[in-house]
Every structure is written in structure tokens, then in C-alpha cells.
Design a protein around this motif. Structure first.
Motif, PDB file in Angstrom:
ATOM      1  N   ARG A  34       3.457  13.871  -8.529  1.00 17.61           N
ATOM      2  CA  ARG A  34       3.075  14.545  -7.282  1.00 17.61           C
ATOM      3  C   ARG A  34       4.280  14.954  -6.433  1.00 17.61           C
ATOM      4  NH1 ARG A  34      -2.218  13.865  -5.540  1.00 17.61           N
ATOM      5  NH2 ARG A  34      -1.610  15.578  -4.164  1.00 17.61           N
ATOM      6  N   TYR A  92      -0.285  19.476  -1.129  1.00 21.13           N
ATOM      7  CA  TYR A  92      -1.681  19.048  -1.010  1.00 21.13           C
ATOM      8  C   TYR A  92      -2.496  20.258  -0.576  1.00 21.13           C
ATOM      9  CZ  TYR A  92      -5.808  16.597   0.753  1.00 21.13           C
ATOM     10  OH  TYR A  92      -7.098  16.177   0.986  1.00 21.13           O
ATOM     11  N   ASN A 118      -5.894  -3.758  -4.565  1.00 15.50           N
ATOM     12  CA  ASN A 118      -5.341  -4.175  -3.277  1.00 15.50           C
ATOM     13  C   ASN A 118      -5.791  -5.595  -2.951  1.00 15.50           C
ATOM     14  OD1 ASN A 118      -4.065  -1.728  -2.602  1.00 15.50           O
ATOM     15  ND2 ASN A 118      -6.009  -0.866  -1.970  1.00 15.50           N
ATOM     16  N   LYS A 128      -6.766   1.852   2.629  1.00 15.07           N
ATOM     17  CA  LYS A 128      -7.336   3.200   2.468  1.00 15.07           C
ATOM     18  C   LYS A 128      -6.329   4.177   1.890  1.00 15.07           C
ATOM     19  CE  LYS A 128      -8.804   4.570   6.359  1.00 15.07           C
ATOM     20  NZ  LYS A 128      -9.384   5.029   7.623  1.00 15.07           N
ATOM     21  N   SER A 130      -3.863   3.274  -0.318  1.00 12.10           N
ATOM     22  CA  SER A 130      -3.255   2.663  -1.496  1.00 12.10           C
ATOM     23  C   SER A 130      -4.183   2.715  -2.710  1.00 12.10           C
ATOM     24  CB  SER A 130      -2.907   1.208  -1.173  1.00 12.10           C
ATOM     25  OG  SER A 130      -2.571   0.513  -2.336  1.00 12.10           O
ATOM     26  N   GLN A 131      -3.561   2.867  -3.884  1.00 15.50           N
ATOM     27  CA  GLN A 131      -4.313   2.816  -5.149  1.00 15.50           C
ATOM     28  C   GLN A 131      -4.256   1.435  -5.776  1.00 15.50           C
ATOM     29  OE1 GLN A 131      -2.351   5.932  -7.390  1.00 15.50           O
ATOM     30  NE2 GLN A 131      -3.994   7.353  -6.895  1.00 15.50           N
ATOM     31  N   ASP A 145      -1.643   6.423  -2.467  1.00 14.71           N
ATOM     32  CA  ASP A 145      -2.548   7.489  -2.886  1.00 14.71           C
ATOM     33  C   ASP A 145      -2.175   8.732  -2.078  1.00 14.71           C
ATOM     34  OD1 ASP A 145      -4.659   9.273  -3.201  1.00 14.71           O
ATOM     35  OD2 ASP A 145      -6.192   7.718  -3.145  1.00 14.71           O
ATOM     36  N   ASP A 147      -3.239  11.814  -2.042  1.00 15.06           N
ATOM     37  CA  ASP A 147      -4.360  12.566  -1.461  1.00 15.06           C
ATOM     38  C   ASP A 147      -4.881  11.896  -0.198  1.00 15.06           C
ATOM     39  OD1 ASP A 147      -4.255  14.553  -3.415  1.00 15.06           O
ATOM     40  OD2 ASP A 147      -5.642  13.473  -4.732  1.00 15.06           O
ATOM     41  N   ALA A 148      -4.985  10.577  -0.209  1.00 15.19           N
ATOM     42  CA  ALA A 148      -5.471   9.851   0.972  1.00 15.19           C
ATOM     43  C   ALA A 148      -4.478   9.966   2.127  1.00 15.19           C
ATOM     44  CB  ALA A 148      -5.724   8.385   0.626  1.00 15.19           C
TER      45      ALA A 148
END
Length: 159
Positions: A34, A92, A118, A128, A130-131, A145, A147-148
Motif C-alpha cells: 500500500r 486511498y 488485537n 478499529k 489495526s488488523q 489497516d 483503509d481504516a
């Protein structure tokens, strides 16, 4: 004549590469797939009435880039910054962003199977974004993350 059996199991790597960044001493990982570039922030134009996460606008090789403060996204204080500001270039929804971080570290190749969920006690704001987490030798790396992190506009509209 050498033949290759088509039914033999193949050993596909489950490794992913992450670029490490640090914010207030916390090690964070961004999927390198990314990341477009890493750069030093020189001049930034403030955006009047922008939400707290928007640190300003940057000119990166003739392209306008929205600078997003990762500190602010994580609910951390902005004061206490010293030295040069680093940014990780991301995209994004067709827009260019520069994610402001304290430091940029190494690229790590990590096994996807070793990423853990998590921790239950992690702050909701961090969870929210974190992956999951990855335990390195002496430190816990939070896998972000992208996208988040960059979807805060949708978050604000839903509130």
C-alpha cells in the motif's frame, strides 16, 4: 526427460512485507503493498476548518497530497514533536495521502500465520485501525489497516 508432476503440493509463501514506523515510541507496521513512497515533510499548508486529523496539504513532486497525522488518528497528543517530520505516501480511493509519523524504520518480511488478533484490552480507537499484532523478538508491532486509517471522513459522516 524431466517431467514435473502437476499434482505435487507447491510451497507458497505466506509471508507479507511491512514497512515499520514509530509513533510516540510504538512500533507500527504498514503493508508495503500500500506504500508508494517515504519522504521528509518540508513545507505544509494548513487547511482552515479541517478536522484534527488533517495536518495540512503537501506538494510532492507537483502533486497535492493530504497530510494525515497518525498521532491524531490514534488519539495521541501532537505536542512534543522535535526534529524532521516523516511521511509515508499512500493512496486511498484515488486520492494521495501522506501519513505523518515520527520515524520510518525497516521493511520486515513476516509470516501471515503469526499475526495475532488485537488484544482484548487494546484501546478501541487503536483496535478499529489495526488488523492485528505481530510479536517480534523484543517488541509488539501493531499491524495497521490503511483503509481504516484513511476512511475517517466516512466515520465523521456517520457520527
Amino acid at each position: 526427460m524431466n517431467t514435473v508432476a502437476l499434482n505435487e503440493p507447491r510451497n507458497f509463501s505466506r509471508e507479507s512485507e511491512f514497512i515499520t514506523v514509530t509513533v510516540m515510541g510504538q512500533l507500527l507496521g504498514l503493508p508495503i503493498s500500500r506504500v508508494h513512497d517515504v519522504f521528509v515533510v518540508s513545507e505544509m499548508t494548513q487547511v482552515p476548518l479541517a478536522q484534527a486529523e488533517i495536518a495540512g496539504l503537501l506538494n510532492l513532486r507537483g502533486r497535492v497530497v493530504t497530510a494525515v497525522s497518525l498521532r491524531s488518528r490514534l488519539g495521541l497528543r501532537e505536542e512534543g514533536r522535535a526534529g524532521r517530520r516523516m511521511a509515508v505516501g499512500l493512496e486511498y480511493q484515488g486520492e494521495a495521502y501522506g501519513l505523518l509519523v515520527d520515524e520510518v524504520g525497516d521493511v520486515l518480511k513476516l509470516n501471515q500465520d503469526e499475526i495475532q488478533p488485537n488484544p482484548v484490552h487494546m484501546d478501541r480507537r487503536w483496535a478499529k485501525l489495526s488488523q492485528g499484532v505481530h510479536q517480534l523478538q523484543d517488541v509488539l508491532m501493531i499491524v495497521l489497516d490503511v483503509d481504516a486509517i484513511l476512511s475517517f471522513e466516512a466515520e465523521r459522516e456517520a457520527a
